[in-house]
Design a protein around this motif. Structure first.
Motif, short mmCIF file in Angstrom:
data_model
loop_
_atom_site.label_atom_id
_atom_site.label_comp_id
_atom_site.label_asym_id
_atom_site.label_seq_id
_atom_site.Cartn_x
_atom_site.Cartn_y
_atom_site.Cartn_z
N SER A 127 0.85 -1.18 0.00
CA SER A 127 0.00 0.00 0.00
C SER A 127 0.89 1.23 0.00
CB SER A 127 -0.91 0.00 1.23
OG SER A 127 -1.71 1.17 1.26
N ALA A 129 0.81 5.77 -0.50
CA ALA A 129 0.04 7.01 -0.65
C ALA A 129 0.13 7.45 -2.11
CB ALA A 129 0.58 8.08 0.27
N GLY A 208 -5.61 11.35 -6.81
CA GLY A 208 -6.29 11.60 -5.56
C GLY A 208 -5.34 11.55 -4.38
N GLU A 209 -5.91 11.60 -3.18
CA GLU A 209 -5.12 11.58 -1.96
C GLU A 209 -5.15 10.23 -1.27
OE1 GLU A 209 -3.23 14.09 -0.90
OE2 GLU A 209 -3.83 15.28 -2.65
N GLU A 210 -5.93 9.29 -1.79
CA GLU A 210 -6.12 8.01 -1.12
C GLU A 210 -4.90 7.11 -1.30
OE1 GLU A 210 -6.94 7.28 -5.36
OE2 GLU A 210 -7.43 8.88 -3.96
N SER A 211 -4.91 6.01 -0.58
CA SER A 211 -3.86 5.01 -0.74
C SER A 211 -4.17 4.15 -1.95
CB SER A 211 -3.76 4.13 0.51
OG SER A 211 -3.31 4.87 1.62
N GLY A 226 -8.70 2.72 -5.91
CA GLY A 226 -10.15 2.66 -5.77
C GLY A 226 -10.71 1.56 -6.66
#
Length: 360
Positions: A127, A129, A208-211, A226
């Motif tokens: 995982s 960032a 985006g900012e998600e992992s 996602g």
């Protein structure tokens, strides 16, 4: 009379080369404007310039070129013929020696393991960032190779070790390294070469900012962001041991304002490198001059050789943009040592540019 630009166009020599050969007394213009200093050449000098261009491409030493041109203009064909034959014999001897050395090197290669061979791995899932991975890809993508003769350089190395992902790219003339933190298999070691088009597809998902999830299994790599995903086969080649290549001697460090320095590079004086080997093309060079007080300027010849280094201007501009900081540190060593471009706040992300040897 021919202007220096017309002479360069018709002879195959660059304007900078013509200036150099003028200063060295090899090919002196028929007339120099005493006010502007502009050089003009006689029509009969075109043939000599073309001969000079051919001798230069053939690698003849400058001292012999002088004698050839002297014999050429004086119709001393015996002298010219002997000099050409001597140079051919010199080239043949050098080629024979080079073949012997490469034959020995091939034998040595066959007897040792490749230091960066790609290990087969069990499935690895990490995982990261999204912004951190995007920054790493942006920092190195410009340095990826595109030479079909060197397919192992046609992608980005993903080197996973100890909870970090090192992303590396090189085309021999420049190298970039960036690091991104990961979570998942902290003890896993895996190396894969992600083809440049697949790396670009990965970058397009990182908005985006998600992992995001990076998975490696065998020769396939997958990135999930996602509900979106991109995947593909890795290159089945071995990547050079970048850890050895980044061990460069320290040099003079200069902290530069990137915007101002980019403008100085874009508008400053350039020299032209005509390419000294097969496949090498002409390129504009910027001459970096590092002062003892930490200032760095773009200039011309006339400085101490140990304080100046020539670099491909386009490559330098790419590296400055990839640095993605308002200020960057440029580290200038000896004229033959790589130029390091580092971030003041993150020295794990950096690029190296190979200097260009100045022949004149």
């Amino acid at each position: 009379m021919r202007s220096i630009g017309e002479m360069a166009r018709d002879s195959g020599l660059s304007v900078s080369a013509l200036r150099f050969y003028d200063r060295g007394g090899v090919l002196v213009p028929a007339w120099v404007d005493p006010v502007s200093g502009y050089r003009w050449y006689g029509t009969e000098q075109l043939e000599e310039a073309r001969v000079l261009a051919r001798l230069r491409r053939a690698g003849m030493p400058l001292a012999d070129i002088r004698l050839v041109l002297a014999g050429w203009s004086g119709a001393d064909t015996d002298l010219v013929r002997k000099l050409l034959q001597t140079h051919v014999r010199r080239l043949e001897a050098a080629l024979s020696d080079a073949r012997d050395e490469f034959s020995t090197l091939r034998a040595l290669l066959e007897r040792r393991e490749k230091p960066m061979s790609m290990p087969s791995t069990t499935a690895v899932r990490l995982s990261l960032a999204a912004p951190e991975l995007a920054d790493a890809l942006d920092a190195v993508r410009f340095a990826a190779g595109a030479d079909p003769e060197l397919p192992m350089l046609g992608g980005l190395l993903f080197d996973i070790e100890g909870g970090t992902l090192n992303v590396v790219a090189t085309d021999r003339y420049r190298m970039a390294v960036a690091r991104a933190a990961t979570s998942g298999h902290a003890e896993t070691r895996a190396r894969v070469i992600v083809p440049s088009p697949l790396a670009d597809a990965m970058r397009a998902l990182l908005d985006g900012e998600e992992s995001v999830q990076l998975a490696v299994q065998g020769g396939r790599v997958t990135l999930e962001a996602g509900d979106r995903q991109t995947a593909g086969q890795c290159l089945d080649h071995d990547f050079p041991d970048y850890r050895r290549l980044v061990q460069v001697p320290a040099g003079r460090r200069a902290l530069v304002d990137v915007a101002a320095f980019q403008e100085a590079v874009e508008t400053g004086p350039v020299r032209t490198s005509e390419g000294s080997g097969p496949g090498e093309t002409a390129a504009d060079l910027s001459l970096l001059i590092a002062a003892a007080d930490g200032t760095l300027t773009i200039g011309e010849d006339g400085h101490d050789e140990q304080s100046q280094v020539a670099v491909n201007r386009e490559f330098l501009l790419h590296a400055l943009a990839a640095g993605a900081r308002d200020r960057l540190i440029l580290e200038i060593g000896a004229p033959a040592a790589p130029i390091a471009i580092r971030r003041p706040d993150d020295e794990t992300t950096f690029s190296l540019l190979m200097p260009v040897r100045l022949e004149n």
